[in-house]
Scaffold this motif. Structure first.
Motif, mmCIF file in Angstrom:
data_model
loop_
_atom_site.group_PDB
_atom_site.id
_atom_site.type_symbol
_atom_site.label_atom_id
_atom_site.label_comp_id
_atom_site.label_asym_id
_atom_site.label_seq_id
_atom_site.Cartn_x
_atom_site.Cartn_y
_atom_site.Cartn_z
ATOM 1 N N VAL A 192 5.051 6.873 -2.763
ATOM 2 C CA VAL A 192 5.428 6.072 -1.733
ATOM 3 C C VAL A 192 4.761 6.121 -0.510
ATOM 4 O O VAL A 192 4.185 5.063 0.262
ATOM 5 N N GLU A 193 4.584 7.552 -0.148
ATOM 6 C CA GLU A 193 3.819 7.660 1.173
ATOM 7 C C GLU A 193 2.409 6.952 1.162
ATOM 8 O O GLU A 193 1.884 6.639 2.246
ATOM 9 N N GLN A 194 1.804 6.939 0.002
ATOM 10 C CA GLN A 194 0.318 6.339 -0.186
ATOM 11 C C GLN A 194 0.351 4.962 -0.286
ATOM 12 O O GLN A 194 -0.562 4.447 -0.563
ATOM 13 N N HIS A 195 1.581 4.447 -0.300
ATOM 14 C CA HIS A 195 1.647 2.812 -0.666
ATOM 15 C C HIS A 195 1.020 2.563 -1.820
ATOM 16 O O HIS A 195 0.583 1.258 -1.942
ATOM 17 N N ARG A 196 1.338 3.208 -3.015
ATOM 18 C CA ARG A 196 0.738 3.044 -4.273
ATOM 19 C C ARG A 196 1.717 2.302 -5.033
ATOM 20 O O ARG A 196 2.987 2.680 -5.359
ATOM 21 N N PRO A 197 1.401 0.890 -5.597
ATOM 22 C CA PRO A 197 2.838 0.391 -6.478
ATOM 23 C C PRO A 197 2.504 0.878 -8.035
ATOM 24 O O PRO A 197 1.748 1.421 -8.348
ATOM 25 N N ARG A 198 3.816 0.671 -8.334
ATOM 26 C CA ARG A 198 3.961 1.197 -9.845
ATOM 27 C C ARG A 198 4.632 -0.191 -10.693
ATOM 28 O O ARG A 198 5.474 -0.542 -10.379
ATOM 29 N N LEU A 199 4.059 -0.222 -11.759
ATOM 30 C CA LEU A 199 4.620 -1.289 -12.488
ATOM 31 C C LEU A 199 6.119 -1.030 -13.123
ATOM 32 O O LEU A 199 6.398 0.244 -13.445
ATOM 33 N N GLY A 200 6.819 -2.074 -13.126
ATOM 34 C CA GLY A 200 8.244 -2.081 -13.068
ATOM 35 C C GLY A 200 9.202 -1.434 -12.059
ATOM 36 O O GLY A 200 10.509 -1.628 -11.981
ATOM 37 N N PHE A 201 8.471 -1.054 -10.962
ATOM 38 C CA PHE A 201 9.295 -0.727 -9.693
ATOM 39 C C PHE A 201 8.844 -1.688 -8.632
ATOM 40 O O PHE A 201 9.632 -2.455 -8.049
ATOM 41 N N GLU A 202 7.663 -1.832 -8.179
ATOM 42 C CA GLU A 202 7.079 -2.686 -7.277
ATOM 43 C C GLU A 202 6.736 -4.041 -7.854
ATOM 44 O O GLU A 202 6.558 -5.033 -7.377
ATOM 45 N N THR A 203 7.097 -4.188 -9.210
ATOM 46 C CA THR A 203 6.757 -5.530 -9.800
ATOM 47 C C THR A 203 8.173 -6.043 -10.339
ATOM 48 O O THR A 203 8.964 -5.414 -10.822
ATOM 49 N N ASP A 204 8.164 -7.403 -10.630
ATOM 50 C CA ASP A 204 9.086 -8.108 -11.229
ATOM 51 C C ASP A 204 8.440 -9.198 -12.194
ATOM 52 O O ASP A 204 7.239 -8.885 -12.340
ATOM 53 N N HIS A 205 9.230 -9.859 -12.868
ATOM 54 C CA HIS A 205 8.572 -10.819 -13.877
ATOM 55 C C HIS A 205 7.512 -11.860 -13.415
ATOM 56 O O HIS A 205 6.768 -12.540 -14.114
ATOM 57 N N ARG A 206 7.558 -12.202 -11.960
ATOM 58 C CA ARG A 206 6.618 -13.048 -11.323
ATOM 59 C C ARG A 206 5.640 -12.514 -10.105
ATOM 60 O O ARG A 206 5.070 -13.221 -9.593
ATOM 61 N N THR A 207 5.366 -11.198 -10.203
ATOM 62 C CA THR A 207 4.392 -10.263 -9.371
ATOM 63 C C THR A 207 2.995 -10.617 -9.675
ATOM 64 O O THR A 207 2.598 -10.743 -10.752
ATOM 65 N N ILE A 208 2.222 -11.200 -8.712
ATOM 66 C CA ILE A 208 0.984 -11.443 -8.881
ATOM 67 C C ILE A 208 0.398 -10.152 -8.122
ATOM 68 O O ILE A 208 0.781 -9.494 -7.099
ATOM 69 N N PRO A 209 -0.917 -9.640 -8.405
ATOM 70 C CA PRO A 209 -1.535 -8.752 -7.897
ATOM 71 C C PRO A 209 -1.927 -8.775 -6.461
ATOM 72 O O PRO A 209 -1.689 -7.581 -5.746
ATOM 73 N N HIS A 210 -2.057 -9.731 -5.954
ATOM 74 C CA HIS A 210 -2.301 -9.929 -4.284
ATOM 75 C C HIS A 210 -0.982 -9.341 -3.553
ATOM 76 O O HIS A 210 -1.214 -8.839 -2.515
ATOM 77 N N GLU A 211 0.076 -9.470 -4.064
ATOM 78 C CA GLU A 211 1.250 -9.256 -3.319
ATOM 79 C C GLU A 211 1.310 -7.679 -3.156
ATOM 80 O O GLU A 211 2.177 -7.177 -2.228
ATOM 81 N N LEU A 212 0.727 -6.975 -4.030
ATOM 82 C CA LEU A 212 0.875 -5.514 -4.021
ATOM 83 C C LEU A 212 -0.290 -4.821 -3.296
ATOM 84 O O LEU A 212 -0.288 -3.382 -3.424
ATOM 85 N N GLY A 213 -1.346 -5.420 -2.998
ATOM 86 C CA GLY A 213 -2.749 -4.795 -2.710
ATOM 87 C C GLY A 213 -3.282 -4.170 -3.795
ATOM 88 O O GLY A 213 -4.290 -3.243 -3.547
ATOM 89 N N TRP A 214 -3.273 -4.763 -5.022
ATOM 90 C CA TRP A 214 -4.053 -4.283 -6.111
ATOM 91 C C TRP A 214 -5.417 -4.945 -6.168
ATOM 92 O O TRP A 214 -6.068 -4.769 -7.251
ATOM 93 N N ILE A 215 -5.777 -5.979 -5.477
ATOM 94 C CA ILE A 215 -7.020 -6.674 -5.363
ATOM 95 C C ILE A 215 -7.868 -5.607 -4.834
ATOM 96 O O ILE A 215 -7.788 -5.006 -3.597
ATOM 97 N N GLY A 216 -9.142 -5.373 -5.820
ATOM 98 C CA GLY A 216 -9.991 -4.463 -5.025
ATOM 99 C C GLY A 216 -9.806 -3.156 -6.068
ATOM 100 O O GLY A 216 -10.843 -2.465 -6.425
ATOM 101 N N THR A 217 -8.512 -2.321 -6.006
ATOM 102 C CA THR A 217 -8.375 -1.415 -6.599
ATOM 103 C C THR A 217 -8.273 -1.399 -8.123
ATOM 104 O O THR A 217 -8.753 -0.528 -8.941
ATOM 105 N N ALA A 218 -7.407 -2.748 -8.581
ATOM 106 C CA ALA A 218 -7.401 -3.065 -9.927
ATOM 107 C C ALA A 218 -7.834 -4.238 -10.583
ATOM 108 O O ALA A 218 -7.891 -4.475 -11.548
ATOM 109 N N VAL A 219 -8.168 -5.051 -9.654
ATOM 110 C CA VAL A 219 -8.752 -6.114 -9.909
ATOM 111 C C VAL A 219 -9.989 -6.541 -8.972
ATOM 112 O O VAL A 219 -10.103 -6.286 -8.052
ATOM 113 N N HIS A 220 -11.007 -6.733 -10.031
ATOM 114 C CA HIS A 220 -12.476 -7.104 -9.646
ATOM 115 C C HIS A 220 -12.682 -8.594 -9.447
ATOM 116 O O HIS A 220 -12.488 -9.295 -10.461
ATOM 117 N N LEU A 221 -12.847 -9.229 -8.251
ATOM 118 C CA LEU A 221 -12.967 -10.632 -7.830
ATOM 119 C C LEU A 221 -14.429 -11.165 -8.295
ATOM 120 O O LEU A 221 -14.489 -12.384 -8.572
#
Length: 321
Positions: A192-221
């Motif tokens: 949490v201190e490092q602001h790192r999202p976790r599936l099932g915690f920071e996500t729900d059924h409609r979460t997209i990667p942009h909302e969590l800052g996963w663009i770049g770290t987990a998504v290659h554009l």
């Protein structure tokens, strides 16, 4: 999978999705400080482990994942997502290729659904997918750890530490020489201190990667087509995500932490105000005190005072509005 390390002195079992490993070993803040100092280890042996072998493993995974992995160097850690056709997050994988096998650890219990999807997409590719959870335990060593890694063990080296894919029968012997154990609550506090999202915690059924800052770290554009890519590209190029991840500093005078799912409102609107988000993870940090991650509507002012249920909260921007 119930860890044998639950027999260690002071071990208190975790509950919920992290059941099977220790929540803590008697001193949450001491365990956090040890990890922050680069000592000890975290038992993550409840996490699912998936292995992909075969000559086509990287080129095949490249077609399915959000990350560019077709030329993934041996030993280089990465993370990737699998999205629905509408771009919603379904799986999060933490990967490394050891030269013959791609190893991935995933959320506890999610490996069966992941493998079912991967099997359905094999077609004529030379790949084999296996559930290795029963014989492989994930162990985390914090950044700065000098603990020796056993020979022949696949390792994910990240800025936050090393994830080891350890043969399960060697878990107890490794724990005996790896330093003081830290529970999953200490690991979560640093996440949490490092602001790192976790599936099932920071996500729900409609979460997209942009909302969590996963663009770049987990998504290659700039990679080729994969399921859900249209949504990723459209939001990146033409719009903004409907929600954004924030870091909350919670009022330390409150005895209870707001739970996962607790409603977030503007403080100026009072307890009956309109819901503008929800808490995803709340923890007690050894230096910062009570803190949390939350998803709020994108248009919430970045300087607005918030309330998480009845707890006052000051926000810190993680994903820009």
């Amino acid at each position: 999978m119930k860890s044998p390390l639950l027999s260690l002195p002071g071990a208190v079992p975790a509950e919920g999705v992290d059941e099977g490993v220790a929540a803590h070993y008697g001193d949450l803040f001491r365990e956090q400080r040890a990890l922050a100092d680069g000592t000890g280890f975290v038992d993550l042996s409840h996490r699912g482990v998936v292995a992909v072998t075969g000559d086509d493993r990287l080129s095949w995974l490249h077609l399915l994942l959000t990350q560019h992995v077709s030329d993934l160097p041996t030993g280089e850690a990465t993370e990737a997502l699998i999205l629905s056709a509408n771009g919603h997050i379904e799986h999060a994988l933490y990967l490394v290729d050891d030269g013959t096998t791609v190893w991935a650890h995933v959320e506890p219990g999610s490996q069966e659904a992941l493998i079912a999807y991967l099997e359905s997409m094999k077609f004529f590719y030379r790949v084999e997918v296996a559930d290795r959870t029963a014989d492989t335990a994930v162990v985390h060593l914090p950044a700065g750890s000098i603990t020796e890694v056993p020979e022949g063990v696949a390792v994910r080296e990240t800025p936050y530490g090393r994830d080891l894919f350890l043969p399960r029968e060697r878990l107890e012997a490794f724990a005996d020489r790896a330093g003081p154990p830290a529970g999953i609550l200490a690991h979560e506090a640093l996440r949490v201190e490092q602001h790192r999202p976790r599936l099932g915690f920071e996500t729900d059924h409609r979460t997209i990667p942009h909302e969590l800052g996963w663009i770049g770290t987990a998504v290659h554009l700039q990679k080729g087509c994969y399921r859900g890519q249209e949504t990723v590209a459209r939001v990146h190029n033409l719009g903004k995500p409907p929600r954004r991840l924030v870091f909350l500093h919670l009022d330390g005078s409150e005895v209870h932490l707001p739970p996962n799912g607790a409603e977030v409102r503007l403080a100026d609107d009072g307890p009956d105000g309109r819901k503008i988000g929800f808490v995803t993870t709340s923890v007690r940090h050894h230096e910062l005190g009570p803190v949390a991650l939350a998803l709020v509507k994108r248009n919430v002012p970045v300087d607005a005072r918030l309330m998480a249920e009845t707890t006052a909260a000051a926000q810190e921007t993680v994903v820009e509005p």
